[in-house]
Structure formats: structure tokens, C-alpha cells
Scaffold this motif. Structure first.
Motif: not given
Lengths: 575, 575
Positions: A17, A19, A146
Motif C-alpha cells: 500500500d 504507493e 496516504r
């Protein structure tokens, strides 16, 4: 520093995850570790970089005359209720109760605290202006944390607040912060643009700028001119549209042809209408129905354009704005979604400037399965509410200069300067006595820098396949000395000598004293991204080393003394 | 820095609940402001002092080979559950839920986070030992926040953690931190003692020391020897008691007189018994009934002594220990509270060493309204469980040297070093592979400094009626230049010249450029506590100034050049 003692491992694999390149690289290089979603530990290497950024920020804030203080993270909820933000802020505000059941918020920002503080300390114009700042851990419960440090829930921020007695004073304070920010991001070695941003209901003209680090991963779109220095974010960017050709594809003069109603069964989207009628999207006028503060309004944009809801909301002076649902659209237009049009429309119509420049266009007929052709803006519907209600697009004309065209970039917001005006001083009662003894609200500005976000933004801008490439000013160490074999005495002796000499010059040096294979050492060095590397290998006996510049990966075999000279030249600004 | 621009006001009055001198002075001088109970903002002057303390701490940590990192304040509750502390920590641990209803704690300390971090980064003995530290805002929801920064709910702390492969290694890591702490508090100009403290079930011998700043306001009692360097906190301090006189006040040889039961109606307390029988409290044996892990036990101490519950709990190896209630006492002794005694007692009896040295004493008779006289320890009750179960008192003999007597001081805990051993590494699985490939738990130590508390502790130690007296190393500025009248050109010119010259020497200078009366300026200067003050007054025209040393308030009229020399001499270590 001896690398054998350095805390933190380099990793071969990182979670799927991760990215963003910066996220992956900082995990792999052992700069950060995740504790929970959006919550990170800074390992010694990462912390060193962060401290350097912090130092640059502090120097430039001090140089700009701002005074440093430290406010608490735990803020009484009453303050947030007093300012009216306690409910508005929503779930991003982390709330807690103490042992006496009193409510607190964990500060995502400090307008409430600073305004009440200044209210209590300053009561006369004689003590103004003042700009205060802090570098502090902030908390924001992001819906979707994120990209590592780019969007975290606990992060390091510099926030500053200015207090003035006039808007001219605020302008000066603002300008001073703007310039300090420019110096900060320059010194950090960042590629950035300061862009005009939307100030909402407050802030006035030129009331806010965002400092954007240019990077593909960035979540913001920056619009800038190819010719002049115009730059704005997508919410704010305006553009110039030339009047479209006055002749249609059949050769007939347009504007004289009367409207015609056409059966267009099941053609709701712009793409469907264009295909069905054999026209281009920019020949269609798109009609969208919104509900603004509970009242329906229509907005018209060209078929190839997007409504900019912030511009629309500002023009309407609305508190809330959202797309109408199917029922509301039906009630307002008499037709299902996809067939609305301005002709005969009963609700207010906001017409984007680009539509006003169209000679004619296709619109919905406010009747299911029908569209109108040859609709002429101004002739067939009113242009009472015309304005800029759309996103600028690449290739549009620059609103500032005659010659340039607009282009898009992606950016990471790393700083923000904002003219708050009297929003908080009015609400929280931060008044001062003017020279006439009259009470006046202080005029405020606020100025933020995402200190930990800079770490990621620079990594995004400055890396290659092999690892991070730190600008020298914020590199964790400036020189990486690597004896290839620590069992070779000539190598270890020369490496240690170089380490001592460089350290004596005031440079920060990491020496890879580990008993590892050369490949492992070189890979780790590439990953770390220290600007200069001195490889002490087989030529050590002859006093020669390999000097590698991390950015270019250019290597030269030179004497140890020459390597010292090259590094001193390269890092002249830092020594 | 120009004082006219300095943010923060001096106050004449402070809230009545500011009991501690440091609290009052730091509020009055504009160093701190309260936002909520136990939660403070550091204004620019206070923040400058704090940053200097932080800098000293960082330098000495780095010198000791510790590596700096930064861990998050928000810690997943699971970690605290894994270590078993989530419930044990009680309401001091601030708890919250994020938007997904996940539980978090705001870190009051970081054993859980660091142990799991090190567990993941290090798996071989080759990477050990390592000591890691951070300087960070901590959260602890104190039941009763008080004394300003001395007991706050949000405070700045330096916490360090060491990881070793052996207890000998831990001893070295511990010693290294101990010495760093000594240097830190010395450099801060603090009067302190490192005292032995109780390590509870873990830590082993010499397992923990507290660094105590000596101050009357301190909440801890330090016991130290008048002769040698023995020092311990009250929980830990032991002492030596000489055998009491072998002759009672009537001249009869004691120990040969048989016990006698006496009717002592309504005499429950030591004072009542002493008065009724005409004896001294130290001639009485006090019997207290406790419940240890749900079992009743009795403890005997001399009438003038206090039970030390920590020593008792350690001796019992008990998890919980509390005084028995009236019912339990009645069941265990057959008598109401106030008449318990060891003779014929059925529950285990723990006898303090000082009681074993008594020739005889008065005790309760385990019968309402009766006491026993001439009770001889060892003759009339067993001494099976004898030990040190009491607080040392002033005048007791030193347990280390032959000659000294013990004395009390009050102290503020500013630092704590602790041998944790394997408590956390076992629970959280921080193992490494030894040279034989066997898994072993890491041996840990933890080391804290209350960075913001130092600010208050030094103020407690170093102030007078007029204000704070900062040690030069941590003063917000080193020199305070005060032109008496800013309307007098000779004064402002000379003051500015001195400001420029001192600043050029690398000193931090505050110049009082305010148009205020001399009295106001001098009062503020006394309050701020900057080590040197140069008053530029009427003699300025002749190049003379008044140099005032803040600590002594000694004044001398000398030339400006001589003032420069005096200051340079006085601050030689800082320039």
C-alpha cells in the motif's frame, strides 16, 4: 557516525500500500516507520533531515521578525465552540475527554488559542504588529491517510499568525511571510510555485497563496502560464476564451438560424449528444442544476468544460452548494437529468463566460428525450448572471498576459499564507485600543508550513531508481565514506583519516564501517542519498579513492586530497 | 531583541491558586500562560529558556552516544494492552478514539512504542547495544495538576531507552546516562542530588536513581547523610537504629519485668496512649493491620515511626497492599482499631528493625480498652519476619557510614534512570539472536528528564523577592541593556552601540527601548532575571553606565568599555 551503530535497517520490500515513491523510499532507507495509519516514527536518519528543515524554517521565521512560542496540543473544546468551528470541523478534529469529563480537541491548527492569547496580552496599538510562530506536532484525523508523510494524521507543522492594526499592515506582514517562505523552500532545494488560491468569503483580493512543490504524485492541480508568471490552483485559476468562429460547419452564418427542437432519445451525456448529433462537445452547452442554500440554480458551461464549484459558491455567496438530485432537477426543469437547458428555465441561470462567447450551441430542451439546436446565448436565454464558473483548462489563454497559454502541473501543498482579516478577532474578541482610544478588531493573517511533508515532497522531486537524492542543505549527512573492505588496513586507515578531516571541517560524515559486501554497502548508500560518497577501495594504498556524486552518480578516481577539495567546493555554502 | 516588540506582558497580579514561587514568577514575568488546568503556553521568553535546556539535553545525549528519533504521541491502544499497562495505568492515561472507533492513547511514556520498534529493526547481537532518545510533548492526566510546570498534564520530556545483551551492558548504558544527567543538570546551573529510589519488583540492586532538584516546594522527601554521599528518596532510604537504653525510667532493669495488662479506656492513638501512661511515643510499639493480596498481615513499628508501605510491599512480594478496614481489623485481632498488639496475634507479624532493638514497649492487648506494658520483643512475640519496614527519620544513623546522621530535604524530581531489565522485551517479544543463534530478550533501561519541569525547578532554586535569577547558560538573554530615557539621544546612542557590540560578540541581548518610567523598566528587568544589566542613564554623555549583576543586585558605575569587559569575563563560557 559509524554506520554499524546507526539505528534503523534498510528494507528490501515495503508494504504494497506504499504507493508513493517517497513513501517507499523512506521506508526502504530506514528514515521512517509506520506505527498506525498516517502515524509515523522518524528514525535517526529521517529525524536528522527533519531537524535541518526545522532549522531552516526557524532561521527564516526569526529573520522575518516572527517570534517563536509553543502552544499546547490539548485545546479546551469551549474555545472551538466560541469560534464556531467545533462542529464545522467534523471528524478531522480529534476529540477527547479528560478525567473530569471536560472536552478537549487535539490541535490541528491554533487560531483559537493564539487569538485568545493575544487578546489577553495586547490591548494597545502600541504593541502591534506582531507575528508569532511555533513548530509543533499537529493532529488531524484524515479520512484517508496516504502517501506516507504526505497525508498523515500526526505531523509536524510550522504555524504562524500575524496581528495588525490595518489591512495595509496585514499586507506587509503577509508579504514578509511570503518572502520567508520563498527563501525556506529555496534553501531546502525544492522546485515549487507560489500559486493564487481561493480565499473563500474572507481574505479579499490576493488574500491567499499556496506554495506547491511540483510533483506528479501531488493531489492538487496547478494552472500556470507558459509565458508570464501567472500561477493559481485549479479552484482559483481563471482564463480567457476567444469568441468562437461565427460560421458553423455547414457554412451558414450562425446566430441567424432559429432554434430547432430535435428528438434525441436516451442521449443524456455530452458524449451521447455529441455522437448522436455529430457535433463536438465544445459545441454543446451543458446545464447543471445545483441546490445552493436550499434554492435550485442552474449553471451553464461548455460541453468540454467542468463546473468549478468553489467559484460558483463564491459568486452565489452560498454557505452550502451541492448537485441537485433527480427529483429536484425534475421539479426545477420539468425534465429528467440529462435534458435540462436554459431556454424557458424558471430558476436563476449562471452562465460561464466561455458560454457567453459561443455563437450558438446545443442544449437540453427541458423535456425528456429532446434537445435544442442553434440556441444563441443572449438571444434565446438571458445572460444576467455571467461569470467565471468553470475550471481553466490547458491551452486556455492566460488571464494576465496576452501571449501565454495555460498549462497544468501537479503539486503538493507545502505551505499556505492566508489573510484571515477579522474572522477570529471578531468572534473571539481580540480587540485593541487605537490612538483615539477606540476599540478595533485586530487584523490577522495565518501562515502554515508542512514541515514533515517537505521531507516527502523533496523525496518525490529528488530520487532515482536507486534511492533518494538529498539536497545538501537538508541531507542527513553530507559525506558518506565507504571503506570497501574493513579487513583491509590501508582502507580502514585512509577512510578513518578522511572521516576525521571532513568532520574537523564541520561536515557531517557517515562512515560505513560494517563488515558487509561492497554491493550491500553501495546499495544502501544509493538508498540513503547522501550527496557525496568517497569509496575507499583497493587504490587506498596509493592514496587514491573514488568520489561519487549521488545525483549524477558520476565517479572519478582521484587522490584523497583532491576528493577533500572537490567536496569543499561542492559544499562551500554549508562549511 | 527590542523589548518594545517582545510579545508577552508582565503582570502585577497572578491567580491566587498559583502557590509555587516559580509558578507566580513565570506568570508575572510573561514566560508562560495557562490554557487549561496543567496545560501551558510558553511565551517567547519562556520558550527561549526551554530551547536552551533542550539544547543542553541534546548535546549531552549525543555526547553519550544516544541517537535521537521521534516517536508519535498517538499510540494504538493494542500496544498498551499487549504490555498489560492499558488498564493498570488508570485515568492518567489519556484515551481517545479515531474516526473509525479505533482506540488510542496519548503517550505519557514510550516503552511500548520503542520496544516494538526495536523488535522490528534489530534481530542480532551485532546491532546491540543501542540507546535511543527523543525530546517530545507528553500527556498525563494528573489527578491534581499544580505548581505550574511542576505537575502539568502536557509537558516536554526527554525520554531515552537502552537495549543491551547483558546486565553488565545495561549497567554501562545506565552509567553513561547517569553521567550525562549529572552533566546536564550541572550545566543548567541546578542544585541537585542523585538519590537511590525504589525499583519495585524489577530493576535489581542499584536499579534506579532519581535526580532531585533541591527545593522546599518539592513533593518528594530526600534522605541524605551529613557525613558521606549516601542519598535516597524516602521510599528507599534505610537507616541504623541503636539498641534503646536497657533501663526504664523507674530505674528497674527492663526485659525481666513480666507483661502487665492495663485498662486504657478510649486511648486509641499513640498520642492518647503516651499521655495516659506517661510514656514517650518511642516507648510504644505501634501495630497496624494491612491486607496484602487479600490476606491480613500485621506490621509493628515504633510509636514515633511511620510504616513505609513500599518496603513492606516489596518484602511481602505483594501486588496490592492497603490498610485493613475496621471489620477486617476486628476479625484479625479480636479488637477494634487502636487496640491491636502482637501478643497472641494469629496473623503473620512483620516487625520493623527498630522494634527489634527495643528492650520493651507498650502494645495493644487485642482487647477493647486494654493495652500491655513491658512487652519484650522476642520474648512475648516472635521476630520471624523482621526487617526494614519504616521511613527513615532525621537523626537516624546513616546506613552506609559509621559517623553520619540522616537529614531530610525536599526535592523536585527532574530526572529518573531505571534498569527495566526484560519486563518489556519479554512481554512485547523484543528478542535478538546471540552468537550461538539462540533467541534472548533484550535487556532494557529507560531514562527520563522533565525538560519543562527544569524551568520551574530552577526558578524555585534561583529567585528573590524581585523576580527570577537565571543561570547564564539558560537565561533567555544574557544581557539586558536599559536606556533610562529613550528621549535622551546620548542614552539611546550609547545603548544601541552597546547592543550592537554585545550582539557582535555572539551574546543575546534584550534592549528596553520602551518609553516607560525607569521604575517600570527596572522592575521588569528584575522580574525577567537576565544575568547582566547595563543601565544607560544620565552618565551616558560621559560614556559611563551602571552595570548590575542580577543575582547579587550589585551595581557599579563604570565606563561602557569596562562593562563590556566585565560581561565578557563573566560569560566567558558562553561566548
Amino acid at each position: 557516525m559509524k554506520q554499524s551503530s546507526l539505528f534503523g535497517s534498510t528494507l528490501r520490500d515495503v508494504p504494497a500500500d506504499a504507493e508513493a515513491a517517497s513513501h517507499r523510499l523512506m521506508l526502504r532507507a530506514g528514515f521512517i516507520r509506520q506505527l498506525a495509519a498516517g502515524i509515523y516514527t522518524y528514525l535517526p536518519l529521517g529525524w536528522r533531515v527533519l531537524r535541518k528543515i526545522e532549522h531552516i524554517v526557524r532561521e527564516e521565521m526569526d529573520r522575518a521578525g516572527a517570534q517563536e512560542l509553543l502552544m499546547p496540543a490539548m485545546q479546551p473544546a469551549e474555545l472551538w465552540k466560541e469560534s464556531g468551528r467545533y462542529n464545522v470541523y467534523g471528524p478531522e478534529l480529534i476529540r477527547l475527554k479528560d478525567r473530569h469529563d471536560r472536552e478537549f480537541a487535539l490541535g490541528p491548527t491554533h487560531e483559537e488559542v493564539i487569538t485568545t492569547l493575544v487578546r489577553n496580552e495586547i490591548n494597545s496599538y502600541r504593541r502591534l504588529p506582531v507575528t508569532l510562530y511555533q513548530i509543533q506536532t499537529k493532529f488531524r484525523d484524515e479520512r484517508r491517510p496516504r502517501f506516507g508523510l504526505l497525508r498523515g494524521r500526526e505531523f509536524l507543522m510550522k504555524d504562524a499568525y500575524s496581528f495588525d492594526t490595518s489591512w495595509e499592515g496585514l499586507h506587509d506582514s503577509y508579504q514578509s511571510m511570503y518572502e520567508a517562505y520563498t527563501r525556506i523552500f529555496d534553501r531546502c532545494g525544492m522546485t515549487f510555485r507560489a500559486v493564487e488560491a481561493d480565499a473563500g468569503a474572507i481574505g479579499g483580493e490576493g488574500g491567499t497563496h499556496e506554495f506547491m512543490a511540483l510533483a506528479e504524485i501531488g493531489e492538487d492541480t496547478i494552472v500556470s502560464c507558459t509565458h508570464c508568471d501567472y500561477a493559481a490552483n485549479l479552484e482559483k485559476a481563471t482564463s480567457v476564451i476567444r469568441r468562437s468562429e461565427a460560421v458553423d460547419s455547414s457554412g451558414t452564418s450562425v446566430g441567424e438560424i432559429p432554434m430547432a427542437k430535435i428528438h434525441t432519445p436516451d442521449t443524456r451525456s455530452i458524449q451521447q449528444v455529441a455522437a448522436f448529433l455529430g457535433v463536438q462537445p465544445h459545441e454543446i452547452i451543458k446545464t447543471l442544476v445545483y441546490v445552493a442554500d436550499e434554492q435550485p440554480v442552474a449553471v451553464l458551461v461548455r460541453g468540454d468544460h467542468e463546473v468549478n464549484e468553489i467559484k460558483l459558491k463564491n459568486a452565489l455567496g452560498a454557505e452550502s452548494l451541492e448537485l441537485a438530485d433527480a427529483d429536484t432537477t425534475m421539479r426545477a426543469t420539468g425534465a429528467p437529468v440529462g435534458f435540462a437547458g436554459p431556454v424557458g428555465m424558471k430558476i436563476p441561470i449562471y452562465v460561464d463566460q466561455a458560454v457567453t462567447e459561443m455563437a450558438e450551441g446545443v442544449t437540453g430542451a427541458n423535456e425528456a428525450d429532446y434537445h435544442l439546436r442553434h440556441v444563441v446565448p443572449g438571444r434565446d436565454f438571458e445572460l444576467a448572471h455571467a461569470g467565471d464558473f468553470r475550471n481553466a483548462v490547458e491551452g486556455d489563454g492566460c488571464p494576465r498576459c496576452e501571449e501565454g497559454k495555460l498549462q497544468y502541473h501537479r503539486g503538493i501543498e507545502v505551505g499556505h499564507v492566508f489573510k484571515l482579516g477579522t474572522k477570529y478577532s471578531e468572534t473571539l474578541g481580540a480587540k485593541y485600543l487605537d490612538p483615539n482610544g477606540r476599540e478595533q478588531p485586530m487584523i490577522m493573517g495565518c501562515y502554515g508550513i508542512g514541515v514533515s511533508r517537505i521531507l516527502s515532497a523533496i523525496t518525490e522531486q529528488s530520487h532515482d531508481d536507486r534511492g533518494i537524492i538529498w539536497p545538501a542543505a537538508i541531507a542527513p549527512y553530507q559525506v558518506h565514506v565507504i571503506p570497501v573492505s574493513v579487513k583491509d588496513e590501508a582502507q580502514t586507515t585512509l577512510a578513518q583519516e578522511l572521516y576525521d578531516r571532513l568532520t574537523a571541517q564541520g561536515l557531517e560524515v557517515l562512515i560505513d564501517d560494517r563488515d558487509e559486501r561492497a554491493g550491500v554497502k553501495f546499495n544502501d548508500a544509493d538508498l540513503f542519498g547522501i550527496p557525496y560518497r568517497i569509496v575507499v577501495g583497493k587504490l587506498a594504498a596509493g592514496g587514491e579513492v573514488e568520489l561519487v556524486e549521488r545525483r549524477s552518480l558520476e565517479k572519478q578516481v582521484i587522490s584523497a586530497d583532491e576528493a577533500m577539495t572537490c567536496i569543499a567546493d561542492g559544499l562551500r555554502n554549508l562549511i
